[in-house]
Design an enzyme around this catalytic site. Structure first.
Site, PDB file in Angstrom:
ATOM      1  N   GLU A  68      20.124 -72.686  11.590  1.00 14.33           N
ATOM      2  CA  GLU A  68      20.464 -73.901  12.348  1.00 14.33           C
ATOM      3  C   GLU A  68      20.502 -75.154  11.480  1.00 14.33           C
ATOM      4  O   GLU A  68      21.194 -76.113  11.823  1.00 14.33           O
ATOM      5  CB  GLU A  68      19.486 -74.066  13.528  1.00 14.33           C
ATOM      6  CG  GLU A  68      19.690 -72.977  14.588  1.00 14.33           C
ATOM      7  CD  GLU A  68      18.632 -72.942  15.676  1.00 14.33           C
ATOM      8  OE1 GLU A  68      18.974 -72.682  16.836  1.00 14.33           O
ATOM      9  OE2 GLU A  68      17.435 -73.152  15.371  1.00 14.33           O
ATOM     10  N   MET A 106      13.751 -72.030  22.974  1.00 18.12           N
ATOM     11  CA  MET A 106      12.330 -71.794  22.723  1.00 18.12           C
ATOM     12  C   MET A 106      11.594 -72.949  22.041  1.00 18.12           C
ATOM     13  O   MET A 106      10.465 -72.770  21.582  1.00 18.12           O
ATOM     14  CB  MET A 106      12.182 -70.492  21.902  1.00 18.12           C
ATOM     15  CG  MET A 106      12.828 -69.290  22.596  1.00 18.12           C
ATOM     16  SD  MET A 106      12.810 -67.759  21.624  1.00 18.12           S
ATOM     17  CE  MET A 106      11.066 -67.387  21.594  1.00 18.12           C
ATOM     18  N   GLU A 107      12.218 -74.130  21.945  1.00 19.71           N
ATOM     19  CA  GLU A 107      11.573 -75.247  21.242  1.00 19.71           C
ATOM     20  C   GLU A 107      11.695 -76.605  21.920  1.00 19.71           C
ATOM     21  O   GLU A 107      10.826 -77.478  21.748  1.00 19.71           O
ATOM     22  CB  GLU A 107      12.142 -75.393  19.814  1.00 19.71           C
ATOM     23  CG  GLU A 107      11.898 -74.206  18.900  1.00 19.71           C
ATOM     24  CD  GLU A 107      12.918 -73.091  19.088  1.00 19.71           C
ATOM     25  OE1 GLU A 107      14.011 -73.362  19.642  1.00 19.71           O
ATOM     26  OE2 GLU A 107      12.622 -71.940  18.694  1.00 19.71           O
ATOM     27  N   GLY A 124      20.719 -70.136  25.046  1.00 12.52           N
ATOM     28  CA  GLY A 124      21.316 -69.219  26.008  1.00 12.52           C
ATOM     29  C   GLY A 124      21.762 -70.011  27.235  1.00 12.52           C
ATOM     30  O   GLY A 124      21.029 -70.871  27.716  1.00 12.52           O
ATOM     31  N   ASP A 131      24.825 -67.372  23.614  1.00  9.62           N
ATOM     32  CA  ASP A 131      24.749 -66.175  24.480  1.00  9.62           C
ATOM     33  C   ASP A 131      24.520 -66.642  25.910  1.00  9.62           C
ATOM     34  O   ASP A 131      24.310 -67.820  26.151  1.00  9.62           O
ATOM     35  CB  ASP A 131      23.599 -65.263  24.020  1.00  9.62           C
ATOM     36  CG  ASP A 131      22.275 -65.982  24.045  1.00  9.62           C
ATOM     37  OD1 ASP A 131      21.896 -66.553  23.018  1.00  9.62           O
ATOM     38  OD2 ASP A 131      21.634 -66.049  25.111  1.00  9.62           O
TER      39      ASP A 131
HETATM   40  C1  4EZ Z   1      15.293 -70.102  20.287  1.00  8.65           C
HETATM   41  N1  4EZ Z   1      16.577 -69.581  19.946  1.00  8.65           N
HETATM   42  C2  4EZ Z   1      16.583 -68.130  19.855  1.00  8.65           C
HETATM   43  C3  4EZ Z   1      15.811 -67.507  18.765  1.00  8.65           C
HETATM   44  C4  4EZ Z   1      15.998 -66.016  18.707  1.00  8.65           C
HETATM   45  C5  4EZ Z   1      15.878 -64.048  17.114  1.00  8.65           C
HETATM   46  C6  4EZ Z   1      15.353 -63.618  15.770  1.00  8.65           C
HETATM   47  C7  4EZ Z   1      17.655 -70.093  20.825  1.00  8.65           C
HETATM   48  C8  4EZ Z   1      18.189 -69.165  21.875  1.00  8.65           C
HETATM   49  C9  4EZ Z   1      17.478 -68.608  22.942  1.00  8.65           C
HETATM   50  N2  4EZ Z   1      16.180 -68.705  23.322  1.00  8.65           N
HETATM   51  C10 4EZ Z   1      19.476 -68.705  21.957  1.00  8.65           C
HETATM   52  N3  4EZ Z   1      19.609 -67.890  23.030  1.00  8.65           N
HETATM   53  C11 4EZ Z   1      18.402 -67.809  23.655  1.00  8.65           C
HETATM   54  C12 4EZ Z   1      17.933 -67.097  24.785  1.00  8.65           C
HETATM   55  N4  4EZ Z   1      18.747 -66.317  25.480  1.00  8.65           N
HETATM   56  N5  4EZ Z   1      16.627 -67.223  25.128  1.00  8.65           N
HETATM   57  C13 4EZ Z   1      15.803 -68.016  24.418  1.00  8.65           C
HETATM   58  O1  4EZ Z   1      15.293 -71.435  20.505  1.00  8.65           O
HETATM   59  C14 4EZ Z   1      15.421 -65.414  17.467  1.00  8.65           C
END
Ligand code: 4EZ
Length: 227
Positions: free
Chosen positions: A11, A171-172, A77, A195
């Site tokens: 990112e 998640m942040e 997401g 996603d």
């Molecule tokens: C968290 N980030 C995902 C980290 C995933 C994998 C190794 C963003 C994110 C997210 N968080 C993108 N899609 C998401 C989803 N469906 N649920 C939670 O900030 C690390």
């Protein structure tokens, strides 16, 4: 000093690539990248995933590096079906979807002494909307629900969406919001969709992480020029 924070290396890598020249300072298990972009002093970092990591890094950016504004860039997401992969939204407000002391009669997302929803800075949001308009970029505003879970299940997705009227999940964001609000630092949380947070979201995430991260990073840098 302007802070730009992401969660994952992917990112913030596009920012560092564009800047080219920066100094690295290691502290608290993180690397902080110090740079100058068009006359503006920047501190950039990726916190690692999750609310606690993000809270720590945001705090260090403010308390140690003297950040007076914080911009978050990354992916999320989608919960709102109008948001498709590659679309961007910024948070008007943020909530912790995994905070649960409902056993004591409190609503989801609430702990005494705090508010469920945290509001981001109206001036930074207005600047983002203005830049998007002049560039012809479709930028949505909405509620971001944050928790220490990668949401990839239809049932959990619907629950978060309906409980908080949320548009995207990650998640942040809410932990960064809490730190910035508590320390009086205006903040802006931008996410590009990677996603749709339902079954199989992990495959879309892997496929679209980098392209969506690039979209968000480019936009945040265009904001720095106007700050
Ligand atoms: C968290 N980030 C995902 C980290 C995933 C994998 C190794 C963003 C994110 C997210 N968080 C993108 N899609 C998401 C989803 N469906 N649920 C939670 O900030 C690390």
């Amino acid at each position: 000093m302007i802070a730009i924070l992401g969660a994952m290396e992917e990112e913030v890598a596009p920012l560092l690539k564009t800047l080219g020249d920066y100094k690295e300072v290691k502290h608290a298990n993180n690397t902080f990248y110090l740079a100058n972009f068009k006359g503006k002093e920047l501190v950039i970092a990726y916190s690692k995933i999750g609310k606690v990591n993000a809270a720590l890094t945001a705090t260090v950016m403010i308390e140690k590096f003297g950040a007076t504004k914080l911009l978050f860039t990354g992916v999320a997401g989608a919960l709102n079906e109008n948001l498709k992969i590659g679309d961007m939204l910024y948070a008007s407000s943020l909530v912790q979807h995994d905070l649960d002391i409902t056993a004591f009669g409190h609503p989801y997302g609430y702990v005494p002494g705090t508010s469920i929803f945290m509001k981001s800075d109206v001036n930074l949001n207005a600047l983002a909307a203005k830049i998007a308009k002049t560039k012809g970029i479709n930028l949505l505003e909405g509620v971001i629900a944050t928790g220490d879970q990668f949401v990839c299940n239809g049932e959990r997705k619907e629950w978060i969406k309906t409980t908080f009227k949320a548009d995207a999940t990650e998640m942040e964001g809410a932990s960064v919001a809490l730190v910035c609000e508590s320390l009086g630092v205006p903040f802006f949380i931008l996410r590009a969709i990677s996603d749709e947070a339902g079954g199989g979201a992990e495959f879309d995430f892997d496929e679209f992480l980098q392209s969506s991260a690039n979209i968000s990073a480019d936009f945040v840098l265009s904001m720095v020029e106007e700050l």
